[in-house]
Design an enzyme around this catalytic site. Structure first.
Site, PDB file in Angstrom:
ATOM      1  N   ARG A   1       0.801  -1.225   0.000  1.00  0.00           N
ATOM      2  CA  ARG A   1       0.000   0.000   0.000  1.00  0.00           C
ATOM      3  C   ARG A   1       0.834   1.275   0.000  1.00  0.00           C
ATOM      4  O   ARG A   1       0.662   2.157  -0.825  1.00  0.00           O
ATOM      5  CB  ARG A   1      -0.853   0.085   1.280  1.00  0.00           C
ATOM      6  CG  ARG A   1      -2.248  -0.371   1.163  1.00  0.00           C
ATOM      7  CD  ARG A   1      -2.692  -0.868   2.533  1.00  0.00           C
ATOM      8  NE  ARG A   1      -1.818  -1.968   2.892  1.00  0.00           N
ATOM      9  CZ  ARG A   1      -1.999  -3.220   2.475  1.00  0.00           C
ATOM     10  NH1 ARG A   1      -3.033  -3.520   1.759  1.00  0.00           N
ATOM     11  NH2 ARG A   1      -1.155  -4.177   2.791  1.00  0.00           N
ATOM     12  N   THR A   2       1.719   1.360   0.979  1.00  0.00           N
ATOM     13  CA  THR A   2       2.413   2.632   1.171  1.00  0.00           C
ATOM     14  C   THR A   2       3.303   2.926  -0.036  1.00  0.00           C
ATOM     15  O   THR A   2       3.297   4.029  -0.579  1.00  0.00           O
ATOM     16  CB  THR A   2       3.234   2.583   2.477  1.00  0.00           C
ATOM     17  OG1 THR A   2       2.367   2.143   3.519  1.00  0.00           O
ATOM     18  CG2 THR A   2       3.798   3.933   2.835  1.00  0.00           C
TER      19      THR A   2
ATOM     20  N   ARG B   1      11.178   3.995   3.919  1.00  0.00           N
ATOM     21  CA  ARG B   1      10.718   3.062   4.958  1.00  0.00           C
ATOM     22  C   ARG B   1      11.931   2.237   5.376  1.00  0.00           C
ATOM     23  O   ARG B   1      12.679   1.744   4.519  1.00  0.00           O
ATOM     24  CB  ARG B   1       9.624   2.141   4.437  1.00  0.00           C
ATOM     25  CG  ARG B   1       9.340   1.016   5.415  1.00  0.00           C
ATOM     26  CD  ARG B   1       8.134   0.208   5.061  1.00  0.00           C
ATOM     27  NE  ARG B   1       6.917   0.957   5.310  1.00  0.00           N
ATOM     28  CZ  ARG B   1       5.703   0.439   5.203  1.00  0.00           C
ATOM     29  NH1 ARG B   1       5.548  -0.815   4.832  1.00  0.00           N
ATOM     30  NH2 ARG B   1       4.635   1.170   5.454  1.00  0.00           N
TER      31      ARG B   1
ATOM     32  N   LYS C   1      26.049  -3.558   1.189  1.00  0.00           N
ATOM     33  CA  LYS C   1      27.521  -3.511   1.095  1.00  0.00           C
ATOM     34  C   LYS C   1      28.108  -2.668   2.219  1.00  0.00           C
ATOM     35  O   LYS C   1      29.283  -2.328   2.203  1.00  0.00           O
ATOM     36  CB  LYS C   1      27.940  -2.909  -0.253  1.00  0.00           C
ATOM     37  CG  LYS C   1      27.431  -3.648  -1.463  1.00  0.00           C
ATOM     38  CD  LYS C   1      27.902  -2.929  -2.732  1.00  0.00           C
ATOM     39  CE  LYS C   1      27.261  -3.504  -3.980  1.00  0.00           C
ATOM     40  NZ  LYS C   1      27.481  -2.630  -5.142  1.00  0.00           N
TER      41      LYS C   1
ATOM     42  N   HIS D   1       4.362   6.153  11.644  1.00  0.00           N
ATOM     43  CA  HIS D   1       3.917   6.027  10.263  1.00  0.00           C
ATOM     44  C   HIS D   1       2.999   7.225  10.030  1.00  0.00           C
ATOM     45  O   HIS D   1       1.781   7.091   9.955  1.00  0.00           O
ATOM     46  CB  HIS D   1       3.174   4.698  10.085  1.00  0.00           C
ATOM     47  CG  HIS D   1       3.013   4.257   8.666  1.00  0.00           C
ATOM     48  ND1 HIS D   1       3.132   5.112   7.591  1.00  0.00           N
ATOM     49  CD2 HIS D   1       2.719   3.033   8.144  1.00  0.00           C
ATOM     50  CE1 HIS D   1       2.930   4.428   6.472  1.00  0.00           C
ATOM     51  NE2 HIS D   1       2.679   3.168   6.779  1.00  0.00           N
TER      52      HIS D   1
HETATM   53  N1  ASP Z   1       1.113  -1.382   6.849  1.00  0.00           N
HETATM   54  C1  ASP Z   1       1.243  -0.900   8.198  1.00  0.00           C
HETATM   55  C2  ASP Z   1       2.696  -0.599   8.530  1.00  0.00           C
HETATM   56  O1  ASP Z   1       3.523  -0.627   7.663  1.00  0.00           O
HETATM   57  C3  ASP Z   1       0.607  -1.818   9.195  1.00  0.00           C
HETATM   58  C4  ASP Z   1       1.178  -3.195   9.330  1.00  0.00           C
HETATM   59  O2  ASP Z   1       2.118  -3.568   8.644  1.00  0.00           O
HETATM   60  O3  ASP Z   1       0.616  -3.932  10.154  1.00  0.00           O
HETATM   61  O4  ASP Z   1       2.971  -0.296   9.670  1.00  0.00           O
END
Ligand code: ASP
Length: 422
Positions: A132-133, A182, A161, A210
Site C-alpha cells: 500500500r504505502t 521506509r 555492502k 507512520h
Molecule cells: N502497513 C502498516 C505498517 O507498515 C501496518 C502493518 O504492517 O501492520 O505499519
C-alpha cells in the site's frame, strides 16, 4: 436564512471549486448538484439532503487563500521540508493539509488530470516490505505529473555492502526531488533526513511512526463521520491488537490527541500494550484513556474500531505464543458489541488465513467496514503531502483537465460508486 442556492454558490466560490470539482468534493453527481442550484420555481429543483447541507455548512469559511508555501513553513522544522512525525502538526495545520487532500479528490477519482509536478522525480526507498504505502506514494506522485524511481529491500541496495544512511541520503539527493523512506529501525528516517535538504517523508520507521498512515486514517475518520453526522471531538475510538509494536497506532493516538475530549479505548494483551509515554501524553492532552485486555471490555459503543495486525516480524517466538486467541474481529464481535454506525478500520495488511487473530473477511460485505475506503484515501492524502512539501498546492486547481480515459465507477465488487452519498 440564506437559500440553498446562495449557500452552495458562495461555498463553491470561497473554495475556488468548479461545479464538477464541488460535486466530486461532496461525493454527489453533477446532476444532483445542478438540481440543487436551480431556481426553487423550476420543476427540476431539488432540496439537497440534510447530510450534504451539513457537509457544506462545515466547509471552512476562510475567504483568503493562504500564500503558496505558507502551510509547509508552519509544519516543517528548521527550514527543512520533511515529514517525519505527526508531532509536527497542530490542529490548524492538520486540518489545512486535509483540505488540500480534499481538493485532490477529483484527480484521485480519475475524473481530472494535473501535471503540476511534471519533470519532478521521486525516490521511493523501501527497506521493509510494503504494498500500500509504496504503491500509493508512487501513484500519488505520478498523479501529480511526476515520475518515480523505486528500490525495494536491502538486498538490492548498496546498504547491503555497508553503505551508511548518511551516504545513501546524499547520493540519492543528487538524483531526485523528493524521497520517501521506509526502514526497519526507529529513528532511521530522521537520520536520513539530517543528510539532505530535499523533502524526506517517513514511510514507516520500525516501531516508531507512520505519519502519513495516521493522516490518511484521520482523513478517513473525518469523511466517514461527515456522512454519519458525527464530529471527531468527543468521539470514542478503540485501538485493538498489537499496540506495542504497531507504528500506525503510535502515530494515530498522537494525531487524534490534537482534537478534544477523545475517549481512547486501548485494547491489547498485557504484553502488547501501548507504550506508556504515549498513554501519558494523551492523558496530559486532556483525553480519557482506558486500557483493557479483552474485546468485550473495550468495544462497546465505540465510534471507531481501529484493528491492527500482530507485528510478528518484530517479536520473538515466545511473545508470539503469548498472544491470546480471542482478538479476532468478526461478524459475531461486531454484532454483539458495536453499533450500527461504528466505523471499522485497519491499516492493513490483515492476516487473511482462516482462523487468524485479525480482522475477519466475514465482514467484507458489512458497510461499516471502511478498510478499502481507507486505502483509497491514501492517494489524495499523499498527493496533498507532496504538493505542500514541493510548494505546488496552489497550482492544482488552475491546472486541471478532464481525464480522457474510461475509468470504472466502482473499484471493487462491494463498493458504492466511488464512495458517493447521493
Ligand atoms: N502497513 C502498516 C505498517 O507498515 C501496518 C502493518 O504492517 O501492520 O505499519
Amino acid at each position: 436564512m440564506k437559500d440553498q442556492q446562495s449557500t452552495l454558490r458562495e461555498t463553491m466560490k470561497r473554495q475556488g471549486l468548479t461545479r464538477d470539482a464541488f460535486a466530486e468534493h461532496l461525493g454527489v453527481s453533477r446532476r444532483a448538484l445542478d438540481s440543487w442550484l436551480l431556481p426553487a420555481t423550476s420543476g427540476e429543483f431539488r432540496r439537497m439532503p440534510g447530510v450534504v447541507a451539513k457537509l457544506v455548512g462545515g466547509m471552512p469559511a476562510g475567504t483568503e487563500p493562504r500564500a503558496a508555501g505558507e502551510l509547509r513553513l508552519r509544519f516543517t522544522r528548521k527550514g527543512k521540508p520533511h515529514l517525519l512525525s505527526v508531532d509536527q502538526f497542530d490542529r490548524d495545520t492538520v486540518e489545512e493539509l486535509l483540505q488540500v487532500a480534499e481538493a485532490m479528490e477529483p484527480i484521485a477519482r480519475r475524473r481530472k488530470v494535473t501535471r503540476v509536478l511534471e519533470g519532478a522525480v521521486l525516490a521511493n526507498l523501501f527497506f521493509e516490505p510494503s504494498t500500500r504505502t509504496r504503491v500509493s506514494f508512487g501513484a500519488a506522485f505520478c498523479r501529480l505529473g511526476g515520475s518515480v524511481c523505486d528500490t525495494t529491500g536491502f538486498t538490492f541496495s548498496s546498504m547491503v555492502k555497508g553503505e551508511s544512511i548518511a551516504d545513501t541520503s546524499r547520493v540519492v539527493s543528487g538524483y531526485v526531488d523528493a524521497i520517501v523512506v521506509r526502514h526497519p529501525d526507529k529513528g532511521s528516517v530522521a537520520e536520513f533526513a539530517r543528510h539532505t535538504h530535499l523533502p524526506v517523508i517517513n514511510g514507516g520507521d520500525g516501531t516508531g511512526e507512520h505519519p502519513t498512515q495516521a493522516l490518511l486514517d484521520l482523513y478517513t475518520i473525518r469523511r466517514e463521520f461527515e456522512r454519519l453526522g458525527k464530529t471527531i471531538d468527543g468521539a470514542t475510538v478503540a485501538m485493538v491488537g498489537d499496540l506495542r509494536h504497531g507504528r500506525t497506532v503510535h502515530s494515530l493516538i498522537r494525531l487524534l490527541s490534537l482534537f478534544k475530549r477523545i475517549n481512547f479505548r486501548l485494547v491489547a494483551p498485557r504484553s502488547l500494550e501501548m507504550p506508556p509515554e504515549l498513554v501519558e501524553a494523551a492523558k496530559a492532552a486532556g483525553h480519557k484513556v482506558v486500557q483493557v485486555a479483552t474485546l468485550a471490555e473495550g468495544l462497546r459503543d465505540v465510534d471507531v474500531l481501529y484493528a491492527t495486525r500482530i507485528q510478528k516480524e518484530r517479536m520473538s517466538g515466545e511473545a508470539l505464543e503469548a498472544y491470546p486467541a480471542d482478538f479476532r474481529i468478526d461478524r459475531r464481535v461486531l454484532g454483539s458489541l458495536c453499533r450500527p454506525d461504528t466505523v471499522v478500520m485497519h491499516p492493513l495488511p490483515r492476516d487473511g488465513t482462516p482462523g487468524a487473530n485479525d480482522l475477519s473477511t466475514d465482514l467484507d460485505a458489512d458497510p461499516r467496514l471502511a478498510i478499502f475506503r481507507q486505502t483509497d484515501n491514501g492517494i489524495p492524502v499523499r498527493m496533498a503531502i507532496f504538493a505542500v512539501l514541493l510548494g505546488v498546492e496552489h497550482l492544482v486547481a488552475r491546472d486541471l483537465r478532464d481525464a480522457p480515459w474510461i475509468a470504472p465507477a466502482r473499484l471493487g465488487p462491494g463498493d458504492a460508486p466511488f464512495h458517493r452519498l447521493a
